[in-house]
Design an enzyme around this catalytic site. Structure first.
Site, PDB file in Angstrom:
ATOM      1  N   ARG A 101      42.259  34.500  40.097  1.00 45.21           N
ATOM      2  CA  ARG A 101      42.828  35.824  39.851  1.00 45.21           C
ATOM      3  C   ARG A 101      43.583  36.346  41.075  1.00 45.21           C
ATOM      4  O   ARG A 101      44.518  37.128  40.955  1.00 45.21           O
ATOM      5  CB  ARG A 101      41.742  36.825  39.429  1.00 45.21           C
ATOM      6  CG  ARG A 101      42.320  38.199  39.163  1.00 45.21           C
ATOM      7  CD  ARG A 101      41.377  39.157  38.442  1.00 45.21           C
ATOM      8  NE  ARG A 101      42.054  40.437  38.252  1.00 45.21           N
ATOM      9  CZ  ARG A 101      41.610  41.417  37.479  1.00 45.21           C
ATOM     10  NH1 ARG A 101      40.498  41.265  36.811  1.00 45.21           N
ATOM     11  NH2 ARG A 101      42.290  42.544  37.360  1.00 45.21           N
ATOM     12  N   HIS A 142      51.299  40.992  47.529  1.00 42.36           N
ATOM     13  CA  HIS A 142      50.562  42.262  47.614  1.00 42.36           C
ATOM     14  C   HIS A 142      49.950  42.523  48.984  1.00 42.36           C
ATOM     15  O   HIS A 142      49.764  43.679  49.357  1.00 42.36           O
ATOM     16  CB  HIS A 142      49.467  42.311  46.541  1.00 42.36           C
ATOM     17  CG  HIS A 142      49.990  42.632  45.168  1.00 42.36           C
ATOM     18  ND1 HIS A 142      50.912  41.845  44.518  1.00 42.36           N
ATOM     19  CD2 HIS A 142      49.740  43.684  44.325  1.00 42.36           C
ATOM     20  CE1 HIS A 142      51.181  42.382  43.321  1.00 42.36           C
ATOM     21  NE2 HIS A 142      50.491  43.486  43.191  1.00 42.36           N
ATOM     22  N   ARG A 147      27.548  56.722  35.827  1.00 41.34           N
ATOM     23  CA  ARG A 147      27.443  55.249  35.938  1.00 41.34           C
ATOM     24  C   ARG A 147      28.212  54.509  34.841  1.00 41.34           C
ATOM     25  O   ARG A 147      27.890  53.365  34.523  1.00 41.34           O
ATOM     26  CB  ARG A 147      25.981  54.794  35.969  1.00 41.34           C
ATOM     27  CG  ARG A 147      25.205  55.357  37.159  1.00 41.34           C
ATOM     28  CD  ARG A 147      23.907  54.604  37.438  1.00 41.34           C
ATOM     29  NE  ARG A 147      23.169  55.264  38.503  1.00 41.34           N
ATOM     30  CZ  ARG A 147      22.209  56.164  38.304  1.00 41.34           C
ATOM     31  NH1 ARG A 147      21.848  56.493  37.082  1.00 41.34           N
ATOM     32  NH2 ARG A 147      21.597  56.713  39.328  1.00 41.34           N
ATOM     33  N   ASN A 170      47.965  38.489  43.189  1.00 42.79           N
ATOM     34  CA  ASN A 170      48.282  39.327  44.338  1.00 42.79           C
ATOM     35  C   ASN A 170      49.435  38.770  45.166  1.00 42.79           C
ATOM     36  O   ASN A 170      49.622  39.165  46.327  1.00 42.79           O
ATOM     37  CB  ASN A 170      47.051  39.491  45.224  1.00 42.79           C
ATOM     38  CG  ASN A 170      45.968  40.290  44.521  1.00 42.79           C
ATOM     39  OD1 ASN A 170      46.247  41.310  43.919  1.00 42.79           O
ATOM     40  ND2 ASN A 170      44.745  39.800  44.580  1.00 42.79           N
ATOM     41  N   GLU A 192      56.775  43.245  39.167  1.00 49.18           N
ATOM     42  CA  GLU A 192      55.542  42.589  38.702  1.00 49.18           C
ATOM     43  C   GLU A 192      55.840  41.589  37.582  1.00 49.18           C
ATOM     44  O   GLU A 192      55.130  40.587  37.427  1.00 49.18           O
ATOM     45  CB  GLU A 192      54.506  43.628  38.236  1.00 49.18           C
ATOM     46  CG  GLU A 192      54.008  44.580  39.324  1.00 49.18           C
ATOM     47  CD  GLU A 192      52.923  43.980  40.238  1.00 49.18           C
ATOM     48  OE1 GLU A 192      52.669  42.760  40.168  1.00 49.18           O
ATOM     49  OE2 GLU A 192      52.344  44.751  41.032  1.00 49.18           O
ATOM     50  N   LYS A 202      48.749  37.731  32.279  1.00 49.58           N
ATOM     51  CA  LYS A 202      47.682  38.498  32.919  1.00 49.58           C
ATOM     52  C   LYS A 202      46.351  38.291  32.197  1.00 49.58           C
ATOM     53  O   LYS A 202      45.317  38.061  32.824  1.00 49.58           O
ATOM     54  CB  LYS A 202      48.048  39.986  32.928  1.00 49.58           C
ATOM     55  CG  LYS A 202      46.986  40.888  33.529  1.00 49.58           C
ATOM     56  CD  LYS A 202      47.222  41.188  34.986  1.00 49.58           C
ATOM     57  CE  LYS A 202      46.110  41.995  35.626  1.00 49.58           C
ATOM     58  NZ  LYS A 202      46.597  43.162  36.367  1.00 49.58           N
ATOM     59  N   HIS A 237      55.144  50.890  44.487  1.00 50.19           N
ATOM     60  CA  HIS A 237      54.331  49.673  44.572  1.00 50.19           C
ATOM     61  C   HIS A 237      55.169  48.417  44.321  1.00 50.19           C
ATOM     62  O   HIS A 237      55.106  47.445  45.089  1.00 50.19           O
ATOM     63  CB  HIS A 237      53.174  49.770  43.574  1.00 50.19           C
ATOM     64  CG  HIS A 237      52.304  48.554  43.535  1.00 50.19           C
ATOM     65  ND1 HIS A 237      51.577  48.117  44.618  1.00 50.19           N
ATOM     66  CD2 HIS A 237      52.048  47.653  42.537  1.00 50.19           C
ATOM     67  CE1 HIS A 237      50.911  47.005  44.296  1.00 50.19           C
ATOM     68  NE2 HIS A 237      51.177  46.713  43.041  1.00 50.19           N
ATOM     69  N   HIS A 278      50.884  45.879  50.291  1.00 51.40           N
ATOM     70  CA  HIS A 278      49.933  46.952  50.578  1.00 51.40           C
ATOM     71  C   HIS A 278      50.092  47.459  52.012  1.00 51.40           C
ATOM     72  O   HIS A 278      49.926  48.653  52.284  1.00 51.40           O
ATOM     73  CB  HIS A 278      48.498  46.470  50.345  1.00 51.40           C
ATOM     74  CG  HIS A 278      48.141  46.353  48.892  1.00 51.40           C
ATOM     75  ND1 HIS A 278      46.990  45.750  48.462  1.00 51.40           N
ATOM     76  CD2 HIS A 278      48.779  46.766  47.775  1.00 51.40           C
ATOM     77  CE1 HIS A 278      46.935  45.787  47.133  1.00 51.40           C
ATOM     78  NE2 HIS A 278      48.019  46.402  46.697  1.00 51.40           N
ATOM     79  N   GLU A 296      37.763  38.111  40.272  1.00 51.49           N
ATOM     80  CA  GLU A 296      38.554  37.559  41.361  1.00 51.49           C
ATOM     81  C   GLU A 296      37.728  36.737  42.347  1.00 51.49           C
ATOM     82  O   GLU A 296      37.777  36.941  43.551  1.00 51.49           O
ATOM     83  CB  GLU A 296      39.296  38.703  42.107  1.00 51.49           C
ATOM     84  CG  GLU A 296      40.427  38.169  42.968  1.00 51.49           C
ATOM     85  CD  GLU A 296      41.404  39.265  43.415  1.00 51.49           C
ATOM     86  OE1 GLU A 296      41.856  40.034  42.553  1.00 51.49           O
ATOM     87  OE2 GLU A 296      41.712  39.326  44.595  1.00 51.49           O
ATOM     88  N   LYS A 341      40.950  46.344  36.954  1.00 54.44           N
ATOM     89  CA  LYS A 341      40.888  46.766  38.356  1.00 54.44           C
ATOM     90  C   LYS A 341      41.142  48.266  38.423  1.00 54.44           C
ATOM     91  O   LYS A 341      42.166  48.751  37.941  1.00 54.44           O
ATOM     92  CB  LYS A 341      41.935  46.035  39.196  1.00 54.44           C
ATOM     93  CG  LYS A 341      41.513  44.648  39.627  1.00 54.44           C
ATOM     94  CD  LYS A 341      42.398  44.156  40.765  1.00 54.44           C
ATOM     95  CE  LYS A 341      42.018  42.762  41.201  1.00 54.44           C
ATOM     96  NZ  LYS A 341      42.890  42.277  42.284  1.00 54.44           N
TER      97      LYS A 341
END
Lengths: 358, 358
Positions: free
Chosen positions: A238, A245, A118, A242, A182, A224, A262, A249, A234, A140
């Site tokens: 935030r 993205h 955890r 993306n 990026e 960032k 990416h 993706h 997010e 993330k």
């Protein structure tokens, strides 16, 4: 060395940026609360830099784990080998996971740290431009599912990010360009002055001018860190990070993880977002050309992959994490340097945009 | 209906306890923020109660998933089938996972909710005594690893816990007793008055007297909610709730998940903790007998499984989540009704305790 801070209350942490930081062991060890650590790296990075990190940890009980390299290995099966190693080596709740590598290593190791017992400690040592300017900062973490990229993950902040810019010396040119995508992103979404700087200095970045690279990394991380501090999980702005993205993706998932890097997929996606924003009347044709121009100059793709039909695009995009109650929110441009999250587009305009992007 | 609150700031949530709550659809639907849900249950519980939950969700886009029953299925492979179902059904970031079942379903569904798209909504509908008094409350989610129980997980709070005590009517007697172990635990760690009540009323619980059961569930949940509100992420006193669990998890892992029920293993572990505390001079022989007596009266085991050597015990315990920098913290009794977290024992005394527990 430059040191920035991600302000998240008691979960705040430093980003250290500079040359030869891996030779300064104390920089790493001061962030290890316990007496043990597991260094996770990949087949490409481990032969180059694992020794340096192990040297720094000579006074700690530490183990190493080398994973196969590439986005196609960022999955539950490979994640499980991290848990295996942690348990076989009896590393306990006070251990520290050290992610030594690019975005894939950072994402999967970060998720292992978020979920082993955890939650255990995490330090990011990004060794690619992409991970230094983006993925190692902000917490993330994720692995991919065959049906969607980064679909399984957690928000989990590291104790520190140590970006040794000397590690970029060994980076392949294609990987460098992927990272520049990026960097350009920050200019496009919220930092016009940086966009202008990039338009003047992109060739220096491609030639790996150390001063230009250090400036680009610092400015990207500042952007960032500001966004993450304002919206860690997010729930709002935030999501602007993306840009490109959702399209990207879809390309990564549709083409098979690892086929497009990416940053390459995001670059193509940032052009598609520009075309769509233009169709909505928010930015001009010449703005679109400006986006295309800076991306082309970085040797990045500005078109969608021919192998992917627009139907496949729309289908994969409908699984994006920015879908809420069936509505897909897209990051679009109100103007260059000012991105917004919007659902003010029609399905027809989206399909038209995609079909004109090949 | 009794309604308690777990106080965790903006993550606070209610625990609703009462008869026939599954017939009150609004009680469930008011906690669903979006327009979709996935109900996860198991082969035993689904035929009994899935219809009721589906009826409540008639105005929501909802899907169901039925998992195999038992602790041996609380693993990464079965977890992945939840992700598959979520993605195949295009359930997005605003969806709600509903865990309908006992502790296994609650733990694995909770972990899926914590990690799908970095976190979606979660509602717990516990249908066993053990999950109603313990595992559904407090946000611990997990799956097992072959080398250790609950080794992969997250802290992730639900939006609500709905404990319909009528579902206990269909519970096997062995499962009921397993739940009583966790009820007794609250008396032993922090609530002497409740321990005395249990000593007077244990037969009523075994006979499923509705009033006695409702009282035991409420009082257990009150204890749990208090501890969790004070220490959500187990940096301190929450660990007291693990009385008997370090021994117990070793039994569950060592005997093979599912062979001993969780409560059975914990019961045996609470006796071992009592013997060890007595060796340290903290509690008397008659205190130990009192622990053994209440556990025996609940038809729960008070001895360690003969098939497990003490070496195996010590080895498995060294992997426990309460190990920090190589030191295993155990939950022991300073007195009955007052547990403490302690490393003030020697390896020799631990081994002696185990060897005398068969």
């Amino acid at each position: 060395m430059i040191s920035l801070k991600v302000n998240l209350g008691e979960r705040s942490y430093p980003i250290c940026i500079g040359e030869n930081l891996l030779d300064q062991g104390e920089l790493l060890t001061q962030h290890i609360p316990g007496n043990s650590a597991l260094i996770v790296s990949d087949e490409t990075v481990a032969p180059l830099y694992m020794d340096k990190v192990e040297n720094a940890l000579s006074n700690f009980r530490h183990k190493t784990l080398v994973l196969p390299d590439g986005e196609e290995h960022k999955n539950l099966n490979v994640l499980n080998t991290i848990y295996d190693s942690l348990l076989e080596n009896k590393l306990d709740r006070n251990t520290t996971l050290i992610a030594l590598g690019g975005g894939v290593i950072g994402d999967i190791t970060g998720f292992a740290a978020a979920t082993y017992q955890r939650g255990v400690h995490l330090i990011q040592i990004p060794t690619t431009l992409l991970s230094q300017v983006d993925s190692s900062v902000g917490g993330k973490t994720a692995v991919n599912h065959p049906l969607g990229k980064n679909m399984i993950g957690a928000f989990y902040q590291p104790k520190a990010v140590i970006a040794d810019t000397s590690t970029l010396d060994t980076l392949e040119q294609r990987q460098l360009c992927s990272g520049i995508a990026e960097v350009i992103k920050y200019g496009l979404i919220r930092d016009t002055a940086f966009l202008e700087w990039l338009e003047s200095n992109i060739d220096k970045l491609l030639d790996r001018d150390p001063e230009a690279l250090a400036y680009a990394i610092e400015r990207s991380c500042r952007n960032k860190a500001e966004v993450v501090a304002a919206d860690e999980r997010e729930s709002g702005q935030r999501a602007l990070l993306n840009l490109g993205h959702t399209f990207g993706h879809a390309i990564e998932t549709g083409m098979g993880y690892g086929a497009w890097l990416h940053g390459e997929a995001v670059a193509s996606g940032m052009v598609m977002a520009a075309r769509l924003s233009n169709k909505l009347g928010w930015i001009t044709e010449s703005d679109v050309d400006r986006v295309i121009n800076i991306i082309e100059r970085a040797n990045l793709p500005v078109k969608a992959p021919e192998q992917m039909s627009s139907d496949k695009f729309v289908d994969l995009m409908s699984l994006d994490k920015k879908v809420s109650d069936g509505v897909l929110n897209l990051v679009l441009y109100k103007s260059l340097g000012k991105a917004v999250i919007s659902k003010d587009y029609t399905d027809a305009i989206l399909r038209e945009t995609i079909s004109e992007s090949y």
